[in-house]
Design a protein around this motif. Structure first.
Motif, PDB file in Angstrom:
ATOM      1  N   VAL A 172       0.706  -1.262   0.285  1.00 54.27           N
ATOM      2  CA  VAL A 172      -0.238  -0.004   0.104  1.00 54.27           C
ATOM      3  C   VAL A 172       1.019   1.553  -0.381  1.00 54.27           C
ATOM      4  CG1 VAL A 172      -1.640   1.106   1.045  1.00 54.27           C
ATOM      5  CG2 VAL A 172      -2.055  -1.185   1.525  1.00 54.27           C
ATOM      6  N   ASP A 173       0.939   1.850  -1.224  1.00 56.15           N
ATOM      7  CA  ASP A 173       1.263   3.174  -1.397  1.00 56.15           C
ATOM      8  C   ASP A 173       0.607   4.201  -0.338  1.00 56.15           C
ATOM      9  OD1 ASP A 173       2.880   5.715  -1.733  1.00 56.15           O
ATOM     10  OD2 ASP A 173       3.269   5.161  -4.030  1.00 56.15           O
ATOM     11  N   LEU A 174       0.533   5.070   0.886  1.00 58.95           N
ATOM     12  CA  LEU A 174      -0.231   6.174   0.572  1.00 58.95           C
ATOM     13  C   LEU A 174       0.537   7.589   0.386  1.00 58.95           C
ATOM     14  CD1 LEU A 174      -0.872   5.068   4.493  1.00 58.95           C
ATOM     15  CD2 LEU A 174      -1.982   4.146   2.923  1.00 58.95           C
ATOM     16  N   GLY A 175      -0.344   8.545   0.407  1.00 60.10           N
ATOM     17  CA  GLY A 175      -0.361   9.613  -0.505  1.00 60.10           C
ATOM     18  C   GLY A 175       1.257   9.041  -1.553  1.00 60.10           C
ATOM     19  N   ALA A 176      -0.163   8.409  -3.059  1.00 65.11           N
ATOM     20  CA  ALA A 176       1.321   7.788  -3.779  1.00 65.11           C
ATOM     21  C   ALA A 176       1.628   9.027  -4.847  1.00 65.11           C
ATOM     22  CB  ALA A 176      -0.180   7.279  -4.309  1.00 65.11           C
ATOM     23  N   GLY A 177       0.698  10.257  -5.067  1.00 67.96           N
ATOM     24  CA  GLY A 177       1.045  11.637  -5.554  1.00 67.96           C
ATOM     25  C   GLY A 177       0.905  11.101  -7.312  1.00 67.96           C
ATOM     26  N   THR A 214      -1.958  -1.255  -4.002  1.00 67.26           N
ATOM     27  CA  THR A 214      -2.329  -0.137  -3.659  1.00 67.26           C
ATOM     28  C   THR A 214      -2.215   1.519  -3.695  1.00 67.26           C
ATOM     29  OG1 THR A 214      -4.062  -2.013  -2.973  1.00 67.26           O
ATOM     30  CG2 THR A 214      -4.625   0.190  -2.365  1.00 67.26           C
ATOM     31  N   ALA A 215      -2.601   2.379  -4.714  1.00 67.08           N
ATOM     32  CA  ALA A 215      -1.860   3.306  -4.589  1.00 67.08           C
ATOM     33  C   ALA A 215      -3.428   4.727  -4.187  1.00 67.08           C
ATOM     34  CB  ALA A 215      -1.143   4.723  -5.819  1.00 67.08           C
ATOM     35  N   VAL A 216      -3.010   4.691  -3.201  1.00 68.65           N
ATOM     36  CA  VAL A 216      -4.048   5.995  -2.052  1.00 68.65           C
ATOM     37  C   VAL A 216      -3.337   7.676  -1.809  1.00 68.65           C
ATOM     38  CG1 VAL A 216      -5.097   6.131  -0.545  1.00 68.65           C
ATOM     39  CG2 VAL A 216      -4.375   3.963  -0.853  1.00 68.65           C
ATOM     40  N   ASP A 217      -4.471   8.570  -2.227  1.00 67.49           N
ATOM     41  CA  ASP A 217      -4.157   9.635  -2.590  1.00 67.49           C
ATOM     42  C   ASP A 217      -5.462  10.511  -2.729  1.00 67.49           C
ATOM     43  OD1 ASP A 217      -1.261  11.307  -3.080  1.00 67.49           O
ATOM     44  OD2 ASP A 217      -3.438  12.760  -3.740  1.00 67.49           O
ATOM     45  N   ARG A 262      -9.718   6.266  -4.263  1.00 69.18           N
ATOM     46  CA  ARG A 262      -9.075   8.028  -3.963  1.00 69.18           C
ATOM     47  C   ARG A 262      -9.643   8.002  -2.046  1.00 69.18           C
ATOM     48  NH1 ARG A 262     -11.905  12.206  -2.432  1.00 69.18           N
ATOM     49  NH2 ARG A 262     -11.580  14.122  -2.894  1.00 69.18           N
ATOM     50  N   ALA A 263      -9.072   8.370  -1.030  1.00 68.63           N
ATOM     51  CA  ALA A 263      -9.223   8.237  -0.332  1.00 68.63           C
ATOM     52  C   ALA A 263      -8.566   9.712   0.289  1.00 68.63           C
ATOM     53  CB  ALA A 263      -8.729   6.894   0.823  1.00 68.63           C
TER      54      ALA A 263
END
Length: 264
Positions: A43-48, A66-69, A95-96
């Motif tokens: 999981v990449d948090l704040g993936a940009g 999973t890329a989250v931004d 998106r989160a």
């Protein structure tokens, strides 16, 4: 229109950072890869723009990511990059707003947060959620920076900009200069690694690094337009306008990395 320019400069800065500081990013991704097995869930948090997501996907061919931004435009940019690289089947985007309710992201073997933790409003709450997202024994890698990279031979202008950016970030509630090692321990992680990277690329810079300087000066100018003197704003304009042709610029940046593990 101003928002579009600022967003464009941020996207360019993130992509150029990965290109110009390629050796650092390669070492960092190699370290992250050593923390997990052959088929991890990441999981990449704040993936940009997806710099970390894509690098991890290439380095870990068995991984699902999973890329989250919170930014739809960033995620769209990331999806295009993943498709161009033929990695879209292993990367999903979510998106989160990580300061709000979290979607289901786990169980993860690795959570990666590059230059994103300082943006989050409640570090203790965020770390607890990350711990719950990880499998027992899973790893969490935090990478943070001390501010914008430096380029100019005379430090005066960049020192003043850095001091003003620090004030701006504090006013915005950002958590720059945190001791994330202590935070990880307090949140119930085992601290498994900690390192500071002092990065420098000497003059004369290659074209991509000069472009990195140009975009960084423009980004600072936008962020500090109502906070600097007219002379300093003019100096930033001049630095951005001349960066592509200067042979006295260097790249200097500091990055700090911490690794925590959820106890087994």
């Amino acid at each position: 229109m101003a928002h579009d320019h600022q967003h464009n400069h941020l996207v360019q800065m993130l992509d150029l950072d990965a290109e110009v500081l390629e050796d650092f990013h390669r070492e960092l991704v190699g370290w992250a890869g050593s923390l997990v097995g052959d088929r991890p869930r990441v999981v990449d948090l704040g993936a940009g723009t997806g710099t970390g997501t894509l690098a991890l996907a290439r380095h870990l061919p068995g991984a699902q990511l999973t890329a989250v931004d919170v930014d739809d435009e960033m995620l769209e940019h990331l999806r295009h990059r993943a498709a161009d690289a033929g990695l879209q089947d292993r990367i999903r985007t979510v998106r989160a707003d990580l300061d709000g309710d979290w979607p289901a992201l786990g169980p993860a073997d690795l959570v990666w947060a590059s230059a994103s933790m300082h943006h989050l409003a409640d570090p203790a709450r965020t770390l607890a959620r990350i711990r719950d997202t990880l499998r027992p024994g899973g790893a969490f890698m935090i990478t943070e920076l001390d501010g914008f990279p430096r380029f100019l031979p005379d430090p005066g202008l960049e020192d003043r900009c850095a001091a003003e950016m620090d004030r701006l970030r504090r006013e915005g509630g950002m958590h720059m200069h945190e001791n994330w090692g202590a935070r990880l321990t307090a949140a119930g992680f085992d601290l498994a690694g900690e390192r500071t990277f002092e990065l420098e690329i000497p003059a004369p810079l290659p074209p991509a690094a000069r472009r990195y300087a140009q975009v960084t000066f423009a980004r600072m100018r936008e962020r500090l337009a109502d906070r600097l003197s007219a002379d300093d704003l003019a100096a930033l304009d001049d630095a951005a306008a001349t960066a592509a042709h200067r042979d006295d610029l260097t790249v200097r940046a500091t990055r700090m990395v911490w690794v925590g593990r959820r106890p087994s």
